[in-house]
Design a protein around this motif. Structure first.
Motif: not given
Length: 270
Positions: A152-178
């Protein structure tokens, strides 16, 4: 709690290695203080309060989780699962990585985005006592792929939602193409436990399998190649207890193709 020996893993090395992994997963999940033993997650407020099934009064403080009450005197404090001494007096402060041993039970520190919670692990939790194993697909080398990791780019972020509805931003490592038989996919991955980690759903989710699953992958080599073995897809903790707050798959990890490999569902006594 005995767990069933579901698979004959003697046929070849691939099946044998998978069988060893699967049996270890069943043992860990169903152990007295394993994933299935989580009986409660009590989110704490600033004011001391009593919580069902927990000795003493508890509250969140800047220094950690604070407990008070005569019932705590003499209980064993653990760090990383190892005893570090007995609680002396009627007050204790729990920090990251700490538990309190309470008979066969554990009181455990938990934090999420600054909010503190006290978790109760109980070998007699109904979620554990009814567990009979983990259903899984037969191991199949057709679900082992070579992926390509793109950081991922150094400033990349992705929003994750948890099973109870909580949302937060996290820095991904990147993507794996398959390249799957039904077409290419790109899995968003984070870094965990020294490797890559994906939360994904697929065409089996919520029907043949639990609503989503986890998949760990090794770190990519110097050329970006990474092994993607869906036979090692495993159930999230919330498949075993409703008191976990598992992340849901991000949008790009919700695949339409069925992945009939890895763990399917928890097996419980009827």
């Amino acid at each position: 709690m005995p767990l069933p020996d579901t698979f004959d893993s003697s046929a070849d090395d691939f099946a044998s290695d998978w069988g060893t992994w699967h049996e270890a997963r069943e043992r860990r999940v169903g152990s007295p203080l394993g994933l299935a033993s989580l009986a409660a997650t009590h989110w704490l407020a600033a004011a001391p309060a009593a919580y069902d099934g927990v000795p003493g009064l508890w509250h969140a403080a800047p220094e950690g989780i604070v407990g008070s009450g005569r019932e705590l005197d003499g209980l064993t404090l653990l760090q990383g699962g190892r005893p570090i001494g007995a609680i002396s007096g009627d007050t204790v402060t729990l920090d990251v990585g700490q538990d309190i041993e309470w008979g066969e039970k554990r009181l455990r520190y938990f934090e999420r985005d600054g909010a503190l919670a006290l978790r109760l692990l109980d070998p007699d939790a109904p979620t554990r006592t009814v567990l009979r194993g983990i259903d899984a697909f037969e191991p199949d080398e057709a679900f082992v792929f070579e992926g390509r990791f793109r950081p991922a780019e150094p400033d990349a972020s992705v929003e994750f939602e948890t099973i109870d509805g909580h949302r937060s931003e996290d820095a991904p490592a990147g993507v794996v193409d398959v390249e799957l038989p039904d077409g290419p996919v790109s899995l968003t991955v984070t870094r965990e436990r020294g490797g890559l980690h994906a939360v994904f759903a697929d065409g089996t989710s919520g029907n043949e399998t639990y609503r989503f699953r986890f998949l760990d992958m090794p770190t990519a080599d110097e050329n970006g190649h990474v092994l993607v073995d869906f036979n090692r897809a495993y159930l999230p903790p919330c498949a075993f207890s409703d008191f976990y707050v598992c992340p849901l798959p991000p949008a790009g990890n919700r695949l339409t193709a069925p992945i009939r490999a890895g763990e399917r569902n928890a097996v419980r006594a009827s």
